[in-house]
Design a protein around this motif. Structure first.
Motif, PDB file in Angstrom:
ATOM      1  N   CYS A 127       0.841  -1.191   0.000  1.00 26.93           N
ATOM      2  CA  CYS A 127       0.000   0.000   0.000  1.00 26.93           C
ATOM      3  C   CYS A 127       0.879   1.245   0.000  1.00 26.93           C
ATOM      4  O   CYS A 127       2.059   1.209   0.347  1.00 26.93           O
ATOM      5  N   ARG A 128       0.283   2.329  -0.403  1.00 30.38           N
ATOM      6  CA  ARG A 128       0.915   3.645  -0.341  1.00 30.38           C
ATOM      7  C   ARG A 128       0.209   4.430   0.755  1.00 30.38           C
ATOM      8  O   ARG A 128      -1.020   4.400   0.854  1.00 30.38           O
ATOM      9  N   VAL A 129       0.970   5.113   1.606  1.00 31.61           N
ATOM     10  CA  VAL A 129       0.391   5.854   2.725  1.00 31.61           C
ATOM     11  C   VAL A 129       0.577   7.344   2.495  1.00 31.61           C
ATOM     12  O   VAL A 129       1.681   7.809   2.206  1.00 31.61           O
ATOM     13  N   VAL A 130      -0.521   8.089   2.596  1.00 28.41           N
ATOM     14  CA  VAL A 130      -0.514   9.533   2.388  1.00 28.41           C
ATOM     15  C   VAL A 130      -1.003  10.210   3.661  1.00 28.41           C
ATOM     16  O   VAL A 130      -2.059   9.857   4.197  1.00 28.41           O
ATOM     17  N   SER A 131      -0.230  11.169   4.161  1.00 29.22           N
ATOM     18  CA  SER A 131      -0.638  11.905   5.367  1.00 29.22           C
ATOM     19  C   SER A 131      -1.687  12.952   5.019  1.00 29.22           C
ATOM     20  O   SER A 131      -1.623  13.590   3.974  1.00 29.22           O
ATOM     21  N   GLU A 137       4.488  14.095   7.285  1.00 29.12           N
ATOM     22  CA  GLU A 137       5.001  13.210   6.239  1.00 29.12           C
ATOM     23  C   GLU A 137       5.830  12.084   6.854  1.00 29.12           C
ATOM     24  O   GLU A 137       5.830  10.957   6.364  1.00 29.12           O
ATOM     25  N   ALA A 138       6.529  12.392   7.929  1.00 33.19           N
ATOM     26  CA  ALA A 138       7.335  11.372   8.600  1.00 33.19           C
ATOM     27  C   ALA A 138       6.458  10.231   9.119  1.00 33.19           C
ATOM     28  O   ALA A 138       6.842   9.057   9.067  1.00 33.19           O
ATOM     29  N   SER A 139       5.260  10.564   9.604  1.00 30.48           N
ATOM     30  CA  SER A 139       4.341   9.529  10.098  1.00 30.48           C
ATOM     31  C   SER A 139       3.944   8.583   8.982  1.00 30.48           C
ATOM     32  O   SER A 139       3.890   7.366   9.160  1.00 30.48           O
ATOM     33  N   SER A 140       3.644   9.133   7.822  1.00 32.27           N
ATOM     34  CA  SER A 140       3.234   8.286   6.694  1.00 32.27           C
ATOM     35  C   SER A 140       4.366   7.371   6.261  1.00 32.27           C
ATOM     36  O   SER A 140       4.133   6.215   5.881  1.00 32.27           O
ATOM     37  N   VAL A 141       5.590   7.869   6.296  1.00 30.78           N
ATOM     38  CA  VAL A 141       6.744   7.038   5.926  1.00 30.78           C
ATOM     39  C   VAL A 141       6.878   5.853   6.878  1.00 30.78           C
ATOM     40  O   VAL A 141       7.100   4.709   6.456  1.00 30.78           O
ATOM     41  N   LEU A 142       6.727   6.110   8.179  1.00 27.66           N
ATOM     42  CA  LEU A 142       6.844   5.046   9.172  1.00 27.66           C
ATOM     43  C   LEU A 142       5.752   3.996   8.995  1.00 27.66           C
ATOM     44  O   LEU A 142       6.017   2.787   9.052  1.00 27.66           O
TER      45      LEU A 142
END
Length: 434
Positions: A127-131, A137-142
């Motif tokens: 999946c791809r996560v988008v904040s 943005e750091a949260s979505s990366v994690l």
């Protein structure tokens, strides 16, 4: 558009659950209906939305016969919405998607490819996560890294143990919406689940049941099937209001009890072990949220609610790790010995520890030793402060004595002892004192 003909069985049943997502639901449904390459159906469960979600769903359903709407009259939460949706599916495979997320353009083609080349009850896709909202943005990366971490295939009890038993160094995801399920397997598993409303982390319970019944899970994180919008729903890492946290911790407690009940009814020792591990993991999760998502004043106010729900021992387990970290930080510099947050946490810990005997666990013993060190360091600081204060007072007294002697020499010179002037001065002084 790939239409279903007559009694044709769809390859995939997409189950979309929706509650008060009027701003997102048509984007979600457009992404599902844009899929090509195999016949599919869309089962949309509206969980008694109070906004215009149902109207937005009906607008789409009126234009496309592949969409079937299940309109619930009472809001019962995501678990029962998914359970209802699964019961209405006919597909060879089932894929769940939340109404505020969306499928990637070629998701169906990726699904068709993996089920053709491999055989399993569960296929975990990428999946791809988008904040969005207040999420960084750091949260979505994690989150994206965590959801797309697993590789290869897993068999039998290892499926459950990797997600709920700490079998590997890093636990596997228990997200239900990242997986494609064999249809009959999915319908039977959801039918076996508790017919009760669940709250926060309900997908952990669902995946516990699914994993306990599966014999093979295929991980394919390189096949990006959907976009997850972090922060659009209840997920996220931002600050949380006290009442929200108190409600959430009660939901997690109920969830732990449901997992334990399922494991006990099943009877397998592996499930009991995983249920106990899951409870400890939930305590760790709540500890993290208590530490980073509540304001300091709310942290203190939340402790009685935690103790009422979980009991004193479990609440102390939640507080032990953050308090140990704070104590270690305080011990690194004497200037931090007056840290207000540490002492606020310490007061709650002391209050709980005084109410009940804590179990003999190494974590508690290590914390007690650290707190003893803090107390000793504070005692040394206070003793040094008293010595400094006494030394300063002595210096002041000495200076005052010297000053008095200087004035006395002058007084004796001008007002000798026994002289009439000395007696007049003394009488005047006594008169002024009255």
């Amino acid at each position: 558009m790939t239409e279903l003909s007559g009694k044709e069985v769809p390859l995939v049943s997409f189950v979309v659950i929706a509650y008060n997502v009027e701003a997102y639901i048509q984007r979600c449904l457009r992404s599902v209906l844009a899929q090509v390459g195999a016949p599919f159906e869309v089962v949309v469960v509206d969980d008694a939305s109070t906004d215009a979600t149902r109207e937005r769903i009906n607008e789409v359903a009126a234009r496309d016969s592949r969409v079937r709407v299940v309109a619930k009259e009472r809001n019962e939460g995501a678990h029962l919405a998914r359970r209802t949706g699964a019961a209405h599916t006919r597909g060879r495979f089932v894929y769940f998607i939340d109404g505020d997320d969306e499928l990637s353009l070629h998701a169906l083609a990726l699904m068709r490819g993996i089920v053709t080349s491999r055989q399993a009850e569960i296929y975990r896709l990428g999946c791809r996560v988008v904040s969005c909202g207040e999420e960084s943005e750091a949260s979505s990366v994690l989150v994206e890294r965590a959801l797309n971490r697993e590789m290869g295939h897993v068999r039998d009890e290892e499926i459950l143990l990797r997600a709920f038993g700490g079998l590997s160094g890093v636990r596997d995801s228990w997200s239900v919406v990242t997986c494609l399920y064999e249809g009959a397997f999915c319908r039977a598993a959801f039918a076996a689940m508790a017919d009760v409303r669940m709250g926060y982390m309900e997908d952990a319970y669902e995946f516990f049941v699914l994993a306990s019944r599966a014999s093979r899970l295929e991980n394919a994180p390189d096949l990006i099937a959907f976009t997850y919008y972090l922060g659009a729903g209840r997920s996220g890492y931002g600050f949380m209001a006290l009442d929200v946290f108190c409600s959430r911790q009660r939901e997690v407690h109920a969830l732990v009890r449901e997992v334990a009940a399922f494991a006990e009814a099943d009877g397998r020792e592996t499930l009991r072990f995983c249920a106990e591990w899951f409870e400890r993991e939930c305590l760790r999760t709540l500890s993290n949220e208590w530490t980073v998502r509540l304001q300091p004043a709310d942290q203190v106010a939340a402790v009685p609610a935690l103790a009422e729900t979980w009991g004193i021992a479990s609440t102390c387990t939640m507080l032990a790790s953050p308090l140990m970290g704070r104590a270690t930080w305080v011990l690194q510099d004497d200037a931090r010995l007056s840290d207000q947050l540490f002492h606020a946490w310490r007061a709650e810990w002391d209050r709980l520890a005084a109410e009940a005997a804590l179990p003999h666990e190494q974590e508690f013993a290590d914390l007690a030793a650290a707190l003893t060190q803090v107390d000793a360091r504070m005692a040394m600081r206070d003793a040094a402060a008293r010595i400094d204060a006494e030394r300063e007072a002595e210096l002041v007294r000495a200076a005052e004595t010297r000053a008095r002697r200087w004035y006395m020499r002058i007084a004796n010179a001008f007002f000798p002892h026994g002289s009439r002037r000395r007696r007049v001065l003394a009488a005047a002084y006594r008169e002024l004192r009255r």
